[in-house]
Structures are given as structure tokens and as C-alpha cells.
Design an enzyme around this catalytic site. Structure first.
Site, mmCIF file in Angstrom:
data_model
loop_
_atom_site.group_PDB
_atom_site.id
_atom_site.type_symbol
_atom_site.label_atom_id
_atom_site.label_comp_id
_atom_site.label_asym_id
_atom_site.label_seq_id
_atom_site.Cartn_x
_atom_site.Cartn_y
_atom_site.Cartn_z
ATOM 1 N N SER A 33 0.354 -4.173 1.802
ATOM 2 C CA SER A 33 0.945 -4.047 3.130
ATOM 3 C C SER A 33 -0.088 -4.380 4.181
ATOM 4 O O SER A 33 -1.295 -4.197 3.973
ATOM 5 C CB SER A 33 1.409 -2.608 3.355
ATOM 6 O OG SER A 33 0.271 -1.771 3.339
ATOM 7 N N LYS A 34 0.414 -4.886 5.301
ATOM 8 C CA LYS A 34 -0.502 -5.333 6.353
ATOM 9 C C LYS A 34 -1.329 -4.184 6.914
ATOM 10 O O LYS A 34 -2.352 -4.398 7.535
ATOM 11 C CB LYS A 34 0.258 -6.057 7.459
ATOM 12 C CG LYS A 34 1.333 -5.241 8.113
ATOM 13 C CD LYS A 34 2.155 -6.130 9.027
ATOM 14 C CE LYS A 34 3.475 -5.451 9.355
ATOM 15 N NZ LYS A 34 4.557 -6.375 9.534
#
Ligand code: GLU
Length: 494
Positions: A258-259
Site C-alpha cells: 500500500s502507498k
């Protein structure tokens, strides 16, 4: 893995153009491309833009650009056409409508006229009763007469997939074997929304069939949708493709990549000077290994021994340090001349021209250009300090802000900027301005740590202009990195 049958092998990736081009898309593209090549088949790129609100042409263009940078060419796609086009789902709505009609006619789908209020009440009741949240099939029982009546009085409806409540649906995954799903757990999926647009499930299955896809190779997160797809293939009377679900890429803590924990934009890796061949090698190593255990290998080596069943299904960790090590190995393979060529391409004339306007007023000598432009052109890590991130200077003097407050500001700004497209000084400014209005944060309070996060400098040319030059993927990563740095480095004395 069952041996591919007589049909020409056709694989595809089907990204939704709703954000930055994702490393996961490149990972899935790599394995689809290799599988097609290994079997002398075709690799297709299809754009799944049925989400009209979130899909953008900018995002589509960025995906195509990044996949081209990655060196993963497709044989058919929205840009080059092909025999099964159009390759953009928003241009195929009539096809989906006709197919939904077919299912209505053969009784495997039905019109549902339930209002939002009824569905909300049903959901609340199911949550309270702790039963699985799904549509109760009420409209399935409507008589032809009742349906006609509602249609003629202009009621809106969605089309749902009918699913028997008893029995099981078996998904045959080529990498995992048979996976059984109890039918009673499977919702009567909406196939067509009330605005006449298909949902992912209908469009995906119809297109995979019409585009003669033989092998669906996609991320593990789609396994739970696959029983619906299997049912849809049956409902149409079509043979389903083979399904291969790849393990998800993971953060270091093993959560889904995930970012928030790792930059996931391909554009980011291009901007920080990762070489595409190193990225291909790195993504190839995600779950896959060569029989001789070599870690540095090119596409031809990978192709030679390629066999999807050798994939290790335990989620591979996207290890940034390993990527940088590998990239260094590739840089050393270039040799001095090769390196000079790549550096020249990296600091391209176009890129220099983007930077020149903000530096032209500030230079006394040309040799100042490189140090002054380093944070604008490069993308790597910056050196943060508490002074830079927390000191708020105003006419009244210097004030130290709380690290928790600044961390929150940086995270919220990063989140807000996630959806800004196109990425220009004006759009960035508008988004940050709106965030300030919503939160009541003073602009000055927000801009000073943002400037520090994206540049690690106290003074810079106008903030929104430099952010436009640095690029969205790098700015967002830096904002998150600065927030993380603050969390990892509590300020002990002032
Ligand atoms: N549009 C889906 C995505 O964004 C495609 C999933 C699939 O490959 O079926 O990943």
C-alpha cells in the site's frame, strides 16, 4: 497446471485507470506477457473504465506510458487496436447491455427494483442479526406482469445475477487447485447498474470471452470474485478460461502492498532512476525463482525456464532495499558509456526545460544549476530535520509545532493529492486550498512543512510550481516519508 489446449494462448491485463500506474499492474503484466510469449500467444491490454466517476484519461495515459517504460509490449490495446476492439470498456457499453438482456431472457439474471432505502434497511437488519450481508433475492420472485408494470411506470432497476442458494461453486485455480465456495455466501451480484453501465463482473467476463482470453492471470485478491465469474460463464453457456491467481505483493510487515507503507507508483520508480530492466528483474523475483537460483536475470533467461507453477504462493515482500541493490547491479553492467547514455536520457532536455524556468532567476553561474536542481530532478530520499519540518517562522518569531500535528498535516496533504489530476501548480494549489478550508488549518501552517517535506529546504521557488516539476508520485512519497520520519524521530529537546 493443465496443458494449454489447442487454442492460441491469449492473456490480458485489465487495469482500471483510477490512479497512478501501480507496481502491482506491472507485476501482473510481466507474468501475463511472459506466459503469452512462452506459448507463442498474444498479450492484450484492456482498459476497465466502467467506474465513470474515478476513471480518467490521464490515468490511462500514465498506465500505458509506464508499461511502455517497463518494456512490456502488448499485442492489442486501446492505442494500437486489434481484432477484438474496442479495448476500452466505456466504448463497449452496448455490448454489455445486449449481454445483460441475454441473461434476463434465459432466466439467469433478473431485474431488481429495490430502493436504496430498502437495501440499507436490509443491510442494517443483517448486520444486527449477524448474518451475511447480501441481497435477499426479493425481486427474483416478481412475476413477469409485475416487472412489466414497474418498467412501464418508469421504475429504475439494476440487473442481478441469480445464484442458487444451495450447493457449491468450484473455482479451479491452476496454481492452487480446486477452491469451493458455498453458494449461500455468494451475493446476487449487480451486473448492470441503474445508469445502464455494467459492473466489473459482467464487463470483465464478457470481454474475456469476446477477446478469446484463454488464461486469466491476475492478483489473488480477485479469487473471491471468481465464483461469480464461473457462474456467469455457465449462464452464457461459455467455456471459462483457466484462472491463475498470483500472490499479492506485500509490505515489509506482510500487509498488502500500500502507498502508505511503500511507494507503489511506477512513475515514482522511473523518476528516482530505477532502470526498467532492474524493475522487471525485481518483479520477476517476486515469488519466482530460476531453477539455478540466480537472482540477476533478464527476460530471455526468465522466458527460457518459465513455468507459472514454479511460483511460490507465499506473498512476496516488495523490498525496496533489494530493488536498489539490484538496480546498482544493472548500473554496473552498463559500463561507463552505457551509464553516460542513461544519465543523458534521465536528465533529458525536456526535463531540464521544466526546471529551467524556476531556476533562471536564481543562478549566478551555470555550475550552481546541478546542486540547486537536485531535489527537483531526482527523486531519492531527502535529509529531514526537526528544524526543517517543525519550525514555523513568521513575523512574530519562531515557533515549534508539535510533531503529531505536522505528521497529520503531511499525511492529509498526501492523501488529498492522491486524486489530483492533471498535476499542475494550479490543481495542486486548489486541492491544498480546499483541504485548508475543510479542516480550518491556516495556509501558512500547512505550506511550510509541505515545502520542507518535498524539498528538504527552507527556501525554494514558489511551492506549487516546484511541486508540479517534482511530480505527483514523488511529492506524495516525500510527504509520507517526512511524516514517517517524524514518527520515527521524536523530538527530545527544543
Ligand atoms: N479491472 C481489474 C483491476 O483493476 C481487473 C481484474 C482482473 O484482472 O480481472 O485490476
Amino acid at each position: 497446471m493443465s496443458a494449454p489446449g489447442a487454442a492460441r494462448i491469449r492473456t490480458r491485463i485489465a487495469p482500471s485507470p483510477t490512479g497512478d500506474p501501480h507496481v502491482g499492474t506491472a507485476y501482473v503484466a510481466l507474468f501475463n506477457c511472459l506466459y503469452a510469449k512462452k506459448h507463442g500467444g498474444d498479450f492484450i491490454l484492456r482498459i476497465e473504465d466502467t467506474d465513470q466517476v474515478r476513471s480518467t484519461r490521464e490515468s490511462e495515459a500514465a498506465i500505458l506510458r509506464s508499461l511502455t517504460w517497463m518494456g512490456l509490449p502488448w499485442d492489442e490495446g486501446p492505442d494500437i487496436g486489434g481484432p477484438c476492439g474496442p479495448y476500452r470498456q466505456s466504448e463497449r457499453t452496448e455490448i454489455y447491455r445486449e449481454h445483460a438482456e441475454r441473461l434476463l431472457a434465459n432466466g439467469t439474471a433478473y431485474r431488481c427494483f429495490c430502493t436504496g432505502e430498502r437495501l440499507d434497511a436490509l443491510r442494517a437488519q443483517q448486520l444486527a442479526e449477524k448474518t451475511s450481508v447480501q441481497y435477499d433475492g426479493a425481486c427474483r420472485a416478481l412475476s413477469t406482469e409485475a416487472v412489466r408494470e414497474r418498467l412501464s411506470s418508469g421504475h429504475t432497476f439494476v440487473v442481478r445475477l441469480d445464484f442458487p442458494r444451495d450447493g457449491v461453486t468450484v473455482v479451479n485455480d491452476q496454481l492452487r487447485g480446486n477452491i469451493s465456495f458455498e453458494n449461500k455466501q455468494i451475493d446476487h451480484q449487480v451486473l448492470m447498474k441503474s445508469d445502464g453501465f455494467p459492473t466489473y463482473h459482467l464487463a470483465n467476463v464478457v470481454d474475456d470471452h469476446l477477446m478469446a482470453i484463454t488464461d486469466v492471470i491476475r492478483a489473488e485478491e480477485w479469487i473471491s470474485s471468481t465464483p461469480k465469474h464461473v457462474r456467469l460463464y455457465e449462464a452464457f453457456g461459455w467455456e471459462a478460461p483457466r484462472f491463475h491467481h498470483l500472490p499479492l505483493l506485500r509490505n515489509a510487515d506482510r500487509s498488502k502492498i500500500s502507498k502508505r507503507k511503500n511507494p507503489v507508483s511506477l512513475d515514482y520508480y522511473e523518476r528516482i532512476g530505477v532502470l526498467p530492466e532492474a524493475m522487471r528483474n525485481f518483479l520477476g523475483l517476486m515469488g519466482y525463482s530460476l531453477p539455478d537460483g540466480r537472482e540477476v536475470f533478464g527476460l530471455p533467461d526468465l522466458l527460457e525456464s518459465f513455468d507459472l507453477t514454479r511460483l511460490n504462493l507465499a506473498g512476496p515482500v516488495f523490498d525496496r532495499a533489494k530493488l536498489e541493490w539490484l538496480n546498482g547491479e544493472y548500473i554496473r553492467k552498463l559500463g561507463p558509456e552505457g551509464l553516460a547514455d542513461r544519465v543523458r536520457a534521465y536528465f533529458s532536455p525536456e526535463r531540464l526545460l521544466e526546471v529551467a524556468p524556476v531556476l533562471v532567476e536564481r543562478l549566478a553561474r551555470l555550475d550552481e544549476f546541478a546542486p540547486m536542481a537536485s531535489y527537483l530532478l531526482g527523486g531519492g530520499h531527502l535529509a529531514y530535520t526537526h528544524e526543517l519540518l517543525l519550525c514555523q517562522k513568521s513575523r512574530k518569531g519562531v515557533e515549534w509545532a508539535e510533531a503529531t500535528e505536522i505528521t497529520e498535516i503531511l499525511q492529509r496533504v498526501a492523501e488529498t493529492l492522491d486524486t489530483v489530476r492533471p498535476w499542475t501548480a494550479a490543481t495542486i494549489e486548489a486541492a491544498v486550498g480546499q483541504l485548508c478550508t475543510e479542516t480550518g488549518w491556516k495556509k501558512g501552517r500547512v505550506l511550510s512543512p509541505v515545502r520542507a517535506a518535498v524539498s528538504a529546504r527552507e527556501a525554494t521557488p514558489p511551492l506549487f510550481e516546484i511541486m508540479a516539476i517534482i511530480g505527483g508520485s514523488v511529492c506524495r512519497a516525500r510527504l509520507r516519508e517526512a511524516a514517517e520520519w517524524l514518527q520515527a524521530h521524536p523530538r527530545t529537546s527544543s
